[in-house]
Design an enzyme around this catalytic site. Structure first.
Site, PDB file in Angstrom:
ATOM      1  N   CYS A   2     -17.973 -27.311 -28.246  1.00 56.45           N
ATOM      2  CA  CYS A   2     -18.772 -26.711 -27.722  1.00 56.45           C
ATOM      3  C   CYS A   2     -19.607 -25.294 -28.380  1.00 56.45           C
ATOM      4  CB  CYS A   2     -18.541 -26.298 -26.104  1.00 56.45           C
ATOM      5  SG  CYS A   2     -17.256 -26.699 -24.626  1.00 56.45           S
ATOM      6  N   ARG A  27     -23.983 -28.523 -31.203  1.00 53.43           N
ATOM      7  CA  ARG A  27     -22.455 -29.276 -31.099  1.00 53.43           C
ATOM      8  C   ARG A  27     -23.090 -29.287 -29.485  1.00 53.43           C
ATOM      9  NH1 ARG A  27     -19.315 -25.729 -33.961  1.00 53.43           N
ATOM     10  NH2 ARG A  27     -17.793 -26.011 -32.363  1.00 53.43           N
ATOM     11  N   TRP A  75     -20.592 -29.263 -24.394  1.00 56.11           N
ATOM     12  CA  TRP A  75     -19.778 -30.988 -24.788  1.00 56.11           C
ATOM     13  C   TRP A  75     -19.185 -31.583 -23.595  1.00 56.11           C
ATOM     14  CZ3 TRP A  75     -22.467 -34.792 -26.984  1.00 56.11           C
ATOM     15  CH2 TRP A  75     -21.168 -35.710 -27.144  1.00 56.11           C
ATOM     16  N   ASN A 101     -13.639 -23.597 -25.567  1.00 58.89           N
ATOM     17  CA  ASN A 101     -14.412 -24.434 -26.130  1.00 58.89           C
ATOM     18  C   ASN A 101     -12.917 -25.252 -25.930  1.00 58.89           C
ATOM     19  OD1 ASN A 101     -14.944 -26.921 -28.126  1.00 58.89           O
ATOM     20  ND2 ASN A 101     -15.540 -25.057 -29.537  1.00 58.89           N
ATOM     21  N   GLY A 102     -12.528 -26.255 -25.876  1.00 56.19           N
ATOM     22  CA  GLY A 102     -11.004 -27.229 -26.086  1.00 56.19           C
ATOM     23  C   GLY A 102     -10.862 -27.767 -25.714  1.00 56.19           C
ATOM     24  N   GLU A 484     -18.309 -52.500 -42.500  1.00 61.58           N
ATOM     25  CA  GLU A 484     -19.097 -50.983 -42.348  1.00 61.58           C
ATOM     26  C   GLU A 484     -19.306 -50.908 -43.667  1.00 61.58           C
ATOM     27  OE1 GLU A 484     -19.404 -49.625 -39.853  1.00 61.58           O
ATOM     28  OE2 GLU A 484     -19.586 -47.124 -40.548  1.00 61.58           O
ATOM     29  N   LYS A 488     -22.796 -48.953 -43.950  1.00 59.41           N
ATOM     30  CA  LYS A 488     -23.385 -47.464 -44.192  1.00 59.41           C
ATOM     31  C   LYS A 488     -24.490 -47.350 -45.150  1.00 59.41           C
ATOM     32  CE  LYS A 488     -22.418 -45.286 -41.495  1.00 59.41           C
ATOM     33  NZ  LYS A 488     -21.652 -45.867 -40.299  1.00 59.41           N
ATOM     34  N   GLU A 491     -27.901 -48.553 -44.680  1.00 57.61           N
ATOM     35  CA  GLU A 491     -28.875 -47.996 -43.388  1.00 57.61           C
ATOM     36  C   GLU A 491     -28.549 -46.812 -43.765  1.00 57.61           C
ATOM     37  OE1 GLU A 491     -27.215 -46.990 -39.486  1.00 57.61           O
ATOM     38  OE2 GLU A 491     -23.932 -45.859 -40.415  1.00 57.61           O
ATOM     39  N   HIS A 507     -16.955 -69.061 -50.600  1.00 55.31           N
ATOM     40  CA  HIS A 507     -17.975 -70.229 -49.603  1.00 55.31           C
ATOM     41  C   HIS A 507     -19.829 -69.915 -49.771  1.00 55.31           C
ATOM     42  CE1 HIS A 507     -14.495 -72.350 -48.747  1.00 55.31           C
ATOM     43  NE2 HIS A 507     -13.776 -71.297 -48.487  1.00 55.31           N
ATOM     44  N   LYS A 603     -30.270 -42.619 -33.307  1.00 53.58           N
ATOM     45  CA  LYS A 603     -28.825 -42.937 -32.983  1.00 53.58           C
ATOM     46  C   LYS A 603     -28.306 -43.221 -31.838  1.00 53.58           C
ATOM     47  CE  LYS A 603     -25.193 -40.321 -33.206  1.00 53.58           C
ATOM     48  NZ  LYS A 603     -24.318 -41.348 -34.673  1.00 53.58           N
TER      49      LYS A 603
HETATM   50  O1  M6R Z   1     -23.418 -45.244 -29.774  1.00 49.20           O
HETATM   51  P1  M6R Z   1     -22.914 -46.755 -29.997  1.00 49.20           P
HETATM   52  O2  M6R Z   1     -21.497 -46.945 -30.743  1.00 49.20           O
HETATM   53  O3  M6R Z   1     -23.045 -47.948 -28.909  1.00 49.20           O
HETATM   54  O4  M6R Z   1     -23.897 -47.292 -31.461  1.00 49.20           O
HETATM   55  C1  M6R Z   1     -23.796 -48.284 -31.888  1.00 49.20           C
HETATM   56  C2  M6R Z   1     -24.713 -48.443 -33.236  1.00 49.20           C
HETATM   57  O5  M6R Z   1     -25.809 -48.674 -32.715  1.00 49.20           O
HETATM   58  C3  M6R Z   1     -24.753 -48.133 -33.937  1.00 49.20           C
HETATM   59  O6  M6R Z   1     -23.095 -47.351 -34.281  1.00 49.20           O
HETATM   60  C4  M6R Z   1     -25.154 -47.280 -35.414  1.00 49.20           C
HETATM   61  O7  M6R Z   1     -24.977 -48.741 -36.181  1.00 49.20           O
HETATM   62  C5  M6R Z   1     -25.412 -46.848 -36.148  1.00 49.20           C
HETATM   63  N1  M6R Z   1     -26.407 -46.150 -36.833  1.00 49.20           N
HETATM   64  C6  M6R Z   1     -23.785 -46.395 -37.100  1.00 49.20           C
HETATM   65  O8  M6R Z   1     -23.907 -46.242 -38.208  1.00 49.20           O
END
Ligand code: M6R
Length: 608
Positions: A2, A27, A75, A101-102, A484, A488, A491, A507, A603
Site C-alpha cells: 500500500c 503501489r 492494495w 501496510n502489511g 516462459e 518473456k 513480448e 521431431h 496488463k
Molecule cells: O492476469 P492474468 O494472469 O490472467 O494474465 C494472463 C496473461 O494475459 C499474462 O500472463 C500475459 O501473458 C503477460 N503478458 C505475460 O507477461
C-alpha cells in the site's frame, strides 16, 4: 503493498497528502483515505476506487487548516476493496487513527479477545484490530501513545508499516515498521513519513531509512527514533538522495520490470506469510479447509499464469498424487471438455480479470464443479466468481510483462501441493516440513543470487543482441519455464522465440538449427539432466550455439554455461525463473525497447 504518507509541518496538510498519494498510486489503487485533526475533531475521509474518488469527496469540505495529516492508498490483503475496509481506521473511541501496510498474522486471536471486551469492529481488516489494540494499551499507559504502541506491537505477529495519529496530540505522528517499507523525510519546519520516497520528494531529499523494529515520533520541528520494544533512543543518519520522482517510484531501478524481478525474494516471503505453522512446519490454507483435497484437478489459465499452472502439474502429480490437466483458458472455454464430478477447477490469474479465464470458470461452474481462484488482485472479478480464493500476495505488478506474479504463483502452487499432499495422505509430515524449511530459506538464497544473475544476463544479451530467433528447451518442470523464457523474450524484445520440450525437438524444430540460431537450454542437476544433455549434443551436431542454465559440477560442454546456485528439487524453479526474466529484460533494454509497456499488449486482457 500500500502507499503510506504522513505529514507534520506548516503547510495545508490534506492537499499535500493527497498529492503524495498520487505519486504512490502505483503501489495500490483499490481505495484511498486521509485523516487529520481540525477544529478539535479527528476526521477520516475514505473512498473506494482510485484516488480521484477521494478527491471528489474532499471537494465539498474545508480541509485547509490542518497542518498534520496522514493518507493511504490501498492494495487489499484482508477484506474486499470497499470503503469500510479503506484506511485510515479509527479505534472504537474515535481518538486514534492508523494507516497500515502489511499483514498482522495473529489478528483473529486479538480480535476475538477485543470483541469479548465489547469492542465492535466496522471493517474486515487486521488494521482495525491493531488500532483498537493500541487504544486498549493506552488505558494502561496513562495516555502515553509511544508506550501504548510499543506494548501493542509486542503482542503482534506479522509484517507492518504503520502510522498512528491521536486526537489528543494533534501535531504529532508515530510510525514503525517490520518487514514493510517505511522512510522518513526530514524538512525545515516539516517532517514526513512515506512508504516510498516519492511520497515527499518535492519537499525534501533528506531521508532517514528506518529499520525493522524502530519506532519514530515526529512533529513539525522534531523527530526521534527509538527501539520499538525497549524505547531506547537510536542514532540515525540523514541521507541525501538525488533521484527524480520517476526514478524514485521505481525504487531507483530503471524499469518496473527490473524492480519487480528483484522483489521476488520478498514475494516468496509474503506468499508464505501466515501460511506456515512455525511449530510443525506444516502448511495452513484455512481458505480451503472446508473442501477435501481434489481427486482430479483442472488448471485453467492464460499466458504466464498458464505456464505457472503447467509447472504446478508436475508438482501436484509427483508429490500430492493428484491427477492434473492444464488448460489454455481460451481453448478450454470452447471445447466440450469431459469434467468428471469429482473434479475441481483451479483458475490462475494475476489480474483476476482475464476474460478467457473467467469464461473457463463459468463453464466449470455450469457443469457443477467447484472453482478455486489463485489470484493476485484482491476483490478482482475472478476472485469474486470463484467458490474459494487463494491469494498469491505478490503486491501490485505494474510492468506488463509478468515476473514477480509468476514467482508468487509458483510459491502458492507449492503450498497447495504440500497442503493437499498432507490432507490426502500422499505426503508425510516430515517430507512436508523439509520442503517448507527449504522454501523459507529460498528468499535469502535468491537475494544473494540476483545481482550476479543480472550481470550474466547483461553479458549474454550483448553477445546475442543480433539473433533473430531463439529456441528455449527444458524437460520435466523446466519445460514450462522454457515456455516462459520464450514468452518473456518475445513480448518485450520482439525477438522471435519458441519454447519446446527438449525431447520433442528432434521431431521438427531441429531443422531450424544452424550457427545463427541459438538455443537457450535449462540443464539443471536433476533426473532429466542426462536426457537434456543428449538433446543438446544433437543441437551441437548441427553447429548450433548454446546458452545453458546449469549447476556447478555437471559435465556439460556448451558455449555459454550459466551456472545457477543450487536449490533442491522443485525449488530450482525460483532461481531459474529470474535468470530467464533477466535475460529477456537485458535484451529488451539493450535493444532500446519499451520494457514496461511493450507494443500491442495490455496488463489485463479483458477482451477475447
Ligand atoms: O492476469 P492474468 O494472469 O490472467 O494474465 C494472463 C496473461 O494475459 C499474462 O500472463 C500475459 O501473458 C503477460 N503478458 C505475460 O507477461
Amino acid at each position: 503493498m500500500c502507499g503510506i504518507i504522513g505529514y507534520c509541518g506548516h503547510r495545508p496538510a490534506v492537499p499535500l497528502v493527497i498529492e503524495g498519494l498520487r505519486r504512490l498510486e502505483y503501489r495500490g489503487y483499490d481505495s484511498a483515505g486521509v485523516s487529520f485533526v481540525q477544529n478539535g475533531e479527528l476526521s477520516v475521509i475514505r473512498a473506494e476506487g482510485k484516488l480521484g474518488n477521494l478527491e471528489k469527496k474532499l471537494e465539498s469540505r474545508n480541509v485547509f487548516s490542518a497542518t498534520s495529516a496522514m493518507g493511504h492508498t490501498r492494495w487489499a490483503t484482508h477484506g474486499a476493496p470497499v470503503e469500510k475496509n479503506a484506511h485510515p481506521h479509527l479505534d472504537h473511541t474515535g481518538k486514534l487513527a492508523i494507516i497500515h501496510n502489511g499483514i498482522i498474522e495473529n489478528y483473529q486471536a486479538i480480535k476475538a479477545e477485543l470483541s469479548a471486551k465489547g469492542i465492535a469492529f466496522r471493517s474486515d481488516t487486521d488494521s482495525e484490530v491493531l488500532v483498537n489494540l493500541i487504544a486498549e494499551c493506552l488505558k494502561d499507559t496513562g495516555g502515553d501513545v509511544t508506550l501504548a504502541i510499543s506494548a501493542a506491537l509486542s503482542r503482534v505477529e506479522g509484517t507492518y508499516a504503520i502510522v498512528v495519529m491521536s486526537l489528543d496530540h494533534p501535531g504529532t505522528l508515530w510510525a514503525t515498521r517490520v518487514a514493510s517499507p517505511l522512510v522518513m523525510g526530514v524538512g525545515t519546519g516539516e517532517n514526513f513519513f512515506g512508504s516510498d520516497i516519492p511520497a515527499f520528494l518535492p519537499y525534501t531529499r533528506d531521508v532517514v531509512f528506518l529499520e525493522d523494529g524502530e519506532l519514530v515520533k515526529i512533529t513539525a520541528t522534531s523527530w526521534e527514533v527509538m527501539d520499538t520494544a525497549t524505547l531506547a533512543p537510536i542514532e540515525k543518519t540523514v541521507a541525501h538522495i538525488n533521484w527524480d520522482v520517476q526514478a524514485a517510484e521505481k525504487g531507483g531501478y530503471k524499469h518496473f520490470m527490473l524492480k519487480e524481478i528483484f522483489e521476488q525474494p520478498k514475494v516468496i516471503r509474503d506468499c508464505l506469510l501466515g501460511r506456515i505453522d512455525a511449530a510443525t512446519g506444516q502448511v495452513r490454507l484455512p481458505e480451503l479447509d472446508d473442501m477435501p483435497a481434489p481427486e482430479r484437478l483442472h488448471i485453467v489459465a492464460c499466458g504466464t499464469s498458464y505456464h505457472a499452472g503447467l509447472w504446478g502439474m508436475y508438482l501436484l502429480e509427483k508429490y500430492a498424487k493428484i491427477p492434473v490437466q492444464v488448460e489454455i483458458a481460451s481453448e478450454f472455454r470452447y471445447r466440450d471438455p469431459i469434467l468428471p464430478k469429482n473434479g475441481v477447477v483451479l483458475a490462475i490469474s494475476q489480474s483476476g480479470e482475464t476474460m478467457d479465464t473467467m469464461a473457463g470458470i463459468k463453464l466449470a461452474k455450469s457443469r457443477g464443479l467447484p472453482v478455486i481462484g489463485l489470484c493476485n488482485v484482491v476483490g478482482s472479478s475472478i476472485s469474486r466468481e470463484a467458490d474459494h480464493v487463494v491469494y498469491s500476495q505478490a503486491g501490485p505488478e505494474i510492468s506488463v510483462a509478468s515476473t514477480k506474479a509468476m514467482c508468487s504463483q509458483l510459491a502458492a502452487l507449492l503450498l497447495l501441493t504440500l497442503y493437499w499432499g498432507r490432507r490426502n495422505g500422499a505426503m508425510t509430515e516430515a517430507a512436508c516440513a523439509d520442503m517448507v524449511r527449504e522454501l523459507t530459506s529460498l528468499p535469502a538464497l535468491l537475494e544473494n543470487a540476483l545481482p550476479g544473475l543480472r550481470t550474466s544476463a547483461q553479458h549474454l544479451a550483448r553477445r546475442y543482441a543480433e539473433a533473430t530467433s531463439f529456441l528455449f528447451l527444458g524437460r520435466g518442470p523446466c519445460y514450462p519455464l522454457a515456455l516462459e523464457g520464450a514468452l518473456k523474450l518475445k513480448e518485450i524484445s520482439y525477438i522471435h522465440a519458441e519454447g519446446y520440450a527438449a525431447g520433442e525437438m528432434k521431431h521438427g524444430p531441429i531443422a531450424l538449427i544452424d550457427p545463427r540460431f541459438p538455443t537457450f537450454a535449462i540443464a539443471l542437476d536433476d533426473e532429466f539432466f542426462p536426457k537434456v544433455k543428449s538433446n543438446l549434443v544433437e543441437v551441437q551436431a548441427r553447429a548450433g550455439e548454446i546458452i545453458a542454465l546449469t549447476n556447478e559440477g555437471l559435465d556439460l560442454d556448451v558455449e555459454h554455461p550459466w551456472t545457477l546456485p543450487r536449490a533442491n528439487g522443485p525449488l530450482a524453479a525460483f532461481v531459474t525463473l529470474p535468470a530467464l526474466q533477466l535475460f529477456a529484460y537485458e535484451m529488451a533494454d539493450y535493444l532500446g525497447k519499451d520494457v514496461d509497456q511493450p507494443r500491442n499488449l495490455a496488463k489485463s486482457v479483458t477482451v477475447e
